[in-house]
Each structure stands twice: as C-alpha cells, then as structure tokens.
Design a protein around this motif. Structure first.
Motif, PDB file in Angstrom:
ATOM      1  N   ASN A 214       0.810  -1.212   0.000  1.00 38.70           N
ATOM      2  CA  ASN A 214       0.000   0.000   0.000  1.00 38.70           C
ATOM      3  C   ASN A 214       0.846   1.267   0.000  1.00 38.70           C
ATOM      4  OD1 ASN A 214      -2.488  -1.326  -0.045  1.00 38.70           O
ATOM      5  ND2 ASN A 214      -2.541  -1.549   2.175  1.00 38.70           N
ATOM      6  N   LYS A 215       2.082   1.138   0.471  1.00 47.07           N
ATOM      7  CA  LYS A 215       2.999   2.279   0.460  1.00 47.07           C
ATOM      8  C   LYS A 215       3.776   2.378  -0.851  1.00 47.07           C
ATOM      9  CE  LYS A 215       4.190   4.294   4.033  1.00 47.07           C
ATOM     10  NZ  LYS A 215       3.873   5.585   4.664  1.00 47.07           N
ATOM     11  N   GLY A 216       3.522   1.440  -1.759  1.00 42.80           N
ATOM     12  CA  GLY A 216       4.136   1.498  -3.085  1.00 42.80           C
ATOM     13  C   GLY A 216       5.430   0.736  -3.239  1.00 42.80           C
ATOM     14  N   ALA A 217       5.870   0.005  -2.223  1.00 42.06           N
ATOM     15  CA  ALA A 217       7.134  -0.723  -2.300  1.00 42.06           C
ATOM     16  C   ALA A 217       7.034  -1.891  -3.277  1.00 42.06           C
ATOM     17  CB  ALA A 217       7.528  -1.245  -0.918  1.00 42.06           C
ATOM     18  N   HIS A 218       8.188  -2.282  -3.825  1.00 40.11           N
ATOM     19  CA  HIS A 218       8.258  -3.440  -4.709  1.00 40.11           C
ATOM     20  C   HIS A 218       8.341  -4.690  -3.840  1.00 40.11           C
ATOM     21  CE1 HIS A 218       9.217  -5.328  -8.634  1.00 40.11           C
ATOM     22  NE2 HIS A 218       9.850  -6.209  -7.874  1.00 40.11           N
ATOM     23  N   ILE A 219       7.492  -5.675  -4.119  1.00 39.07           N
ATOM     24  CA  ILE A 219       7.402  -6.869  -3.275  1.00 39.07           C
ATOM     25  C   ILE A 219       8.041  -8.065  -3.978  1.00 39.07           C
ATOM     26  CG2 ILE A 219       5.905  -8.358  -1.914  1.00 39.07           C
ATOM     27  CD1 ILE A 219       5.683  -5.352  -1.210  1.00 39.07           C
ATOM     28  N   ILE A 220       9.017  -8.666  -3.303  1.00 39.89           N
ATOM     29  CA  ILE A 220       9.622  -9.920  -3.773  1.00 39.89           C
ATOM     30  C   ILE A 220       9.290 -10.985  -2.730  1.00 39.89           C
ATOM     31  CG2 ILE A 220      11.767 -11.149  -4.297  1.00 39.89           C
ATOM     32  CD1 ILE A 220      12.998  -8.371  -4.947  1.00 39.89           C
ATOM     33  N   SER A 221       8.605 -12.039  -3.146  1.00 40.23           N
ATOM     34  CA  SER A 221       8.296 -13.112  -2.193  1.00 40.23           C
ATOM     35  C   SER A 221       9.053 -14.373  -2.570  1.00 40.23           C
ATOM     36  CB  SER A 221       6.794 -13.395  -2.139  1.00 40.23           C
ATOM     37  OG  SER A 221       6.320 -13.888  -3.368  1.00 40.23           O
ATOM     38  N   ILE A 222       9.579 -15.035  -1.569  1.00 47.26           N
ATOM     39  CA  ILE A 222      10.210 -16.340  -1.744  1.00 47.26           C
ATOM     40  C   ILE A 222       9.361 -17.299  -0.929  1.00 47.26           C
ATOM     41  CG2 ILE A 222      12.304 -17.706  -1.408  1.00 47.26           C
ATOM     42  CD1 ILE A 222      13.913 -15.131  -1.695  1.00 47.26           C
ATOM     43  N   THR A 223       8.569 -18.081  -1.627  1.00 46.16           N
ATOM     44  CA  THR A 223       7.558 -18.898  -0.968  1.00 46.16           C
ATOM     45  C   THR A 223       7.360 -20.190  -1.754  1.00 46.16           C
ATOM     46  OG1 THR A 223       5.313 -18.859  -0.070  1.00 46.16           O
ATOM     47  CG2 THR A 223       5.655 -17.738  -2.177  1.00 46.16           C
ATOM     48  N   ASP A 224       6.461 -21.034  -1.287  1.00 39.12           N
ATOM     49  CA  ASP A 224       6.322 -22.360  -1.873  1.00 39.12           C
ATOM     50  C   ASP A 224       5.132 -22.497  -2.809  1.00 39.12           C
ATOM     51  OD1 ASP A 224       4.514 -22.105   0.320  1.00 39.12           O
ATOM     52  OD2 ASP A 224       4.248 -24.275   0.287  1.00 39.12           O
ATOM     53  N   SER A 225       4.280 -21.486  -2.907  1.00 38.11           N
ATOM     54  CA  SER A 225       3.055 -21.652  -3.671  1.00 38.11           C
ATOM     55  C   SER A 225       2.453 -20.309  -4.064  1.00 38.11           C
ATOM     56  CB  SER A 225       2.038 -22.434  -2.828  1.00 38.11           C
ATOM     57  OG  SER A 225       0.774 -22.446  -3.449  1.00 38.11           O
ATOM     58  N   TYR A 226       1.797 -20.296  -5.212  1.00 40.29           N
ATOM     59  CA  TYR A 226       1.028 -19.117  -5.592  1.00 40.29           C
ATOM     60  C   TYR A 226      -0.205 -18.956  -4.707  1.00 40.29           C
ATOM     61  CZ  TYR A 226       3.856 -18.470  -9.802  1.00 40.29           C
ATOM     62  OH  TYR A 226       4.893 -18.239 -10.663  1.00 40.29           O
ATOM     63  N   PHE A 227      -0.520 -19.994  -3.911  1.00 38.65           N
ATOM     64  CA  PHE A 227      -1.584 -19.891  -2.919  1.00 38.65           C
ATOM     65  C   PHE A 227      -1.133 -19.093  -1.703  1.00 38.65           C
ATOM     66  CE2 PHE A 227      -3.286 -23.984  -4.722  1.00 38.65           C
ATOM     67  CZ  PHE A 227      -4.482 -23.463  -5.144  1.00 38.65           C
ATOM     68  N   ALA A 228       0.164 -18.983  -1.481  1.00 38.06           N
ATOM     69  CA  ALA A 228       0.677 -18.298  -0.294  1.00 38.06           C
ATOM     70  C   ALA A 228       0.136 -16.874  -0.251  1.00 38.06           C
ATOM     71  CB  ALA A 228       2.204 -18.272  -0.314  1.00 38.06           C
ATOM     72  N   PRO A 229      -0.333 -16.423   0.899  1.00 34.76           N
ATOM     73  CA  PRO A 229      -0.915 -15.077   0.985  1.00 34.76           C
ATOM     74  C   PRO A 229      -0.004 -13.974   0.446  1.00 34.76           C
ATOM     75  CG  PRO A 229      -1.385 -16.304   2.974  1.00 34.76           C
ATOM     76  CD  PRO A 229      -0.447 -17.160   2.175  1.00 34.76           C
ATOM     77  N   VAL A 230       1.304 -14.040   0.748  1.00 32.43           N
ATOM     78  CA  VAL A 230       2.198 -12.972   0.282  1.00 32.43           C
ATOM     79  C   VAL A 230       2.374 -12.997  -1.232  1.00 32.43           C
ATOM     80  CG1 VAL A 230       3.459 -12.821   2.470  1.00 32.43           C
ATOM     81  CG2 VAL A 230       4.296 -14.341   0.662  1.00 32.43           C
ATOM     82  N   ALA A 231       2.202 -14.170  -1.852  1.00 36.89           N
ATOM     83  CA  ALA A 231       2.376 -14.274  -3.304  1.00 36.89           C
ATOM     84  C   ALA A 231       1.327 -13.448  -4.037  1.00 36.89           C
ATOM     85  CB  ALA A 231       2.307 -15.736  -3.737  1.00 36.89           C
ATOM     86  N   CYS A 232       0.149 -13.338  -3.440  1.00 30.83           N
ATOM     87  CA  CYS A 232      -0.936 -12.566  -4.061  1.00 30.83           C
ATOM     88  C   CYS A 232      -0.599 -11.076  -4.153  1.00 30.83           C
ATOM     89  CB  CYS A 232      -2.223 -12.747  -3.277  1.00 30.83           C
ATOM     90  SG  CYS A 232      -2.774 -14.456  -3.142  1.00 30.83           S
ATOM     91  N   LEU A 233       0.344 -10.631  -3.331  1.00 31.52           N
ATOM     92  CA  LEU A 233       0.715  -9.214  -3.286  1.00 31.52           C
ATOM     93  C   LEU A 233       2.026  -8.923  -4.023  1.00 31.52           C
ATOM     94  CD1 LEU A 233       0.032  -8.638   0.535  1.00 31.52           C
ATOM     95  CD2 LEU A 233      -1.496  -8.047  -1.359  1.00 31.52           C
ATOM     96  N   SER A 234       2.693  -9.970  -4.507  1.00 28.77           N
ATOM     97  CA  SER A 234       4.069  -9.832  -4.977  1.00 28.77           C
ATOM     98  C   SER A 234       4.191  -9.330  -6.407  1.00 28.77           C
ATOM     99  CB  SER A 234       4.794 -11.178  -4.863  1.00 28.77           C
ATOM    100  OG  SER A 234       4.825 -11.610  -3.532  1.00 28.77           O
ATOM    101  N   ASP A 235       5.263  -8.581  -6.641  1.00 33.95           N
ATOM    102  CA  ASP A 235       5.642  -8.192  -7.995  1.00 33.95           C
ATOM    103  C   ASP A 235       6.532  -9.258  -8.618  1.00 33.95           C
ATOM    104  OD1 ASP A 235       4.533  -5.366  -8.088  1.00 33.95           O
ATOM    105  OD2 ASP A 235       5.781  -5.249  -6.295  1.00 33.95           O
ATOM    106  N   ASN A 236       7.349  -9.902  -7.805  1.00 40.74           N
ATOM    107  CA  ASN A 236       8.177 -11.035  -8.226  1.00 40.74           C
ATOM    108  C   ASN A 236       7.995 -12.163  -7.215  1.00 40.74           C
ATOM    109  OD1 ASN A 236      10.365  -8.494  -8.859  1.00 40.74           O
ATOM    110  ND2 ASN A 236       9.783  -9.819 -10.547  1.00 40.74           N
ATOM    111  N   THR A 237       7.585 -13.321  -7.687  1.00 41.83           N
ATOM    112  CA  THR A 237       7.437 -14.477  -6.807  1.00 41.83           C
ATOM    113  C   THR A 237       8.427 -15.555  -7.217  1.00 41.83           C
ATOM    114  OG1 THR A 237       5.074 -14.038  -6.488  1.00 41.83           O
ATOM    115  CG2 THR A 237       5.858 -16.251  -5.963  1.00 41.83           C
ATOM    116  N   LEU A 238       9.287 -15.934  -6.286  1.00 47.95           N
ATOM    117  CA  LEU A 238      10.255 -17.003  -6.526  1.00 47.95           C
ATOM    118  C   LEU A 238       9.751 -18.240  -5.790  1.00 47.95           C
ATOM    119  CD1 LEU A 238      13.586 -15.000  -6.020  1.00 47.95           C
ATOM    120  CD2 LEU A 238      12.247 -15.312  -8.107  1.00 47.95           C
TER     121      LEU A 238
END
Length: 291
Positions: A214-238
């Motif tokens: 919400n503050k405009g930051a670029h989000i990089i998530s390192i997670t195990d699934s596109y189901f992961a809550p943070v993945a839904c917010l990410s600009d780059n998901t690894l």
C-alpha cells in the motif's frame, strides 16, 4: 480436464473427483473414496503405498491420476498438498511421520533425499525471469527490507548478512526489537521488501507485506506456492519446493535461492565488492579475526 498449472486446480480437485466418480472403474472408485476421506494422508503417500492401502495396483493409481487430467501421480500429489499443507497442525505432522521414521538411519536417508528432491523441483519450476528481475530491483532500491517470521527468520538473516556485505541499505526486520510495523513505517515506492513465507503461513507476514504494498514498495516473495498469501501481493514471486518431511519444514531450497540471489547481486557489483573485501581483509589481519 487437461492438466494446467492454474492455481485453482487444487481447490477444484475434490469436486472434480466427486463429479467423475460415477464413470470410474471399481478400482478407481476405491481410490476416490479413500482420497475424499483422507486427502491429508494421501498427499504424502507414494503411488505404491496408496495402492496397497486401498487394495489396487500402483498402475491403477497412476491411471486414476491420468483420468483426472494429471500427467502423473506426482502432479496429483502436488495438488493434494496444496489443499492441506497450510492447515496441518504440528501434532498432525508428527502423527503422519510416525510410521516413516522408524530409526535414525531411515530418518537421515529420508530427510536428505527429501531435500534433494525439493532442490531439484525448485530448479525445474523457478521462474528465471522473476529471479533476474528481483536481483535488478534489489540493486536499484533505496532501501531493502527483508522479512521472515518464525523459522523463516533464519533465512532472512542469512540473506541479510550477505547482502549487507555488498550493499549499505539493507535492513532485516527484527522480531526482538519493537513492533515490526515500526521498522517499516518509512517504506515507500523506492524500496523493496523481500518476504520469506512458508506453511503454516504467518498472518503477520501478510500484514507487513500488505502495508508495504500500500505504500508502493516493490514486493519480492520467496515462498512455496502461488496460494501463499504474500504471493498474491508480490511483484516477483520465486517459488521454491518445501514439501514436508515431517514436523520440520524443508527450508534448504529457500536457503539455496537466497544464496543465489546474494551471488547474483554481488556479481553485478563485482568491482565494488572487491574493494570492500580488500578493506575487510586488512581489518581481519590487523585485529587477528581469523586463525
């Protein structure tokens, strides 16, 4: 149903099994009945073990997976794991592992093989472009925040340690120093937040990433699934594989990806870090840091 990587496949799986049940063979119906009642157990069974449990052949299990549109049993298993891995309690994980860890030699072998399989699966599925973009975003960021709750905090610290040797704008969000929101209150659109998140997904991690988004930051998530809550917010998901060997999660692939990310950033700043390490070597020698 043709197999796809659509993230809705797993959520629809049980209803698909139920809708196709009337047209299944006798053996396939036995498998379907068992999966519907025990999908949390089947998610971590081999095809041969599932066949033995319900009284059919391993080839019948494979054909059952094919009949649902999956290219093989492992893909059906992946879909089942997506359904349950965020819901299993620690007690349930221990109970599931009881019969599989009979002695120390078996434990060592199974855990090492599991980590090898997870790294291999990560190598096959990780998005190379997302990795490249993440590395470039880190380099151009005004400030880099690294977040990892609970066991993931170890990986966050690891990545933070090495990125801090390369860059001077790294902040690992600490869990022992005030509220986490106080540490990111100044985050803005020039910043990057790297979030590690694995089952059982931390609600606080999602809240922090949501605030940063919400503050405009670029989000990089390192997670195990596109189901992961943070993945839904990410600009780059690894995406990294983190299939559970027992009540202890496999974080080895995540550590490997963190290592690769630090090296990628470092190679882009090669000349700068050579000078930095030259200065460090002089300090280490002067103060006898190493034997």
């Amino acid at each position: 149903m043709e197999f796809t990587n659509n993230i809705n496949d797993s959520k629809q799986l049980i209803s698909i099994i139920q809708s196709r049940y009337p047209k299944m063979s006798k053996g396939q119906k036995l498998i379907a009945q068992y999966i519907i009642k025990n999908y949390d157990k089947v998610a971590f069974m081999t095809a041969s073990k599932l066949g033995e449990t319900v009284g059919v052949s391993e080839s019948t299990v494979v054909r059952f997976a094919n009949a649902l549109g999956y290219p093989g049993y492992p893909k059906l298993q992946d879909a089942l794991q997506e359904l349950i891995k965020n819901k299993l309690t620690t007690v349930q994980r221990v109970e599931m592992a009881n019969n599989d860890y009979s002695d120390d030699a078996t434990i060592l072998s199974k855990v090492l093989k599991s980590d090898i399989d997870n790294i291999r699966g990560t190598l096959e599925e990780i998005d190379a472009k997302a990795f490249k973009d993440a590395s470039e975003e880190i380099l151009k960021a005004r400030k880099i925040y690294i977040l990892g709750m609970r066991s993931s905090h170890v990986i966050a610290q690891y990545l933070g340690f090495y990125l801090d040797l390369i860059l001077d704008n790294v902040h690992v969000i600490r869990l022992d120093m005030g509220d986490v929101f106080e540490q990111i209150v100044r985050i803005n659109e020039e910043d990057v937040i790297i979030a590690f998140s694995f089952p059982r997904y931390s609600k606080k991690s999602y809240q922090v990433v949501d605030y940063a988004k919400n503050k405009g930051a670029h989000i990089i998530s390192i997670t195990d699934s596109y189901f992961a809550p943070v993945a839904c917010l990410s600009d780059n998901t690894l995406l990294v594989k983190s299939n559970m060997a027992s009540f202890v999660d496999s974080l080895v692939p995540a550590m490997t990806v963190a290592n690769a990310l630090a090296i990628s950033v470092g190679m882009k700043e090669k000349e700068e870090i050579k000078k930095y390490f030259d200065d460090l070597e002089k300090i280490w020698e002067q103060y006898s840091i190493y034997e």
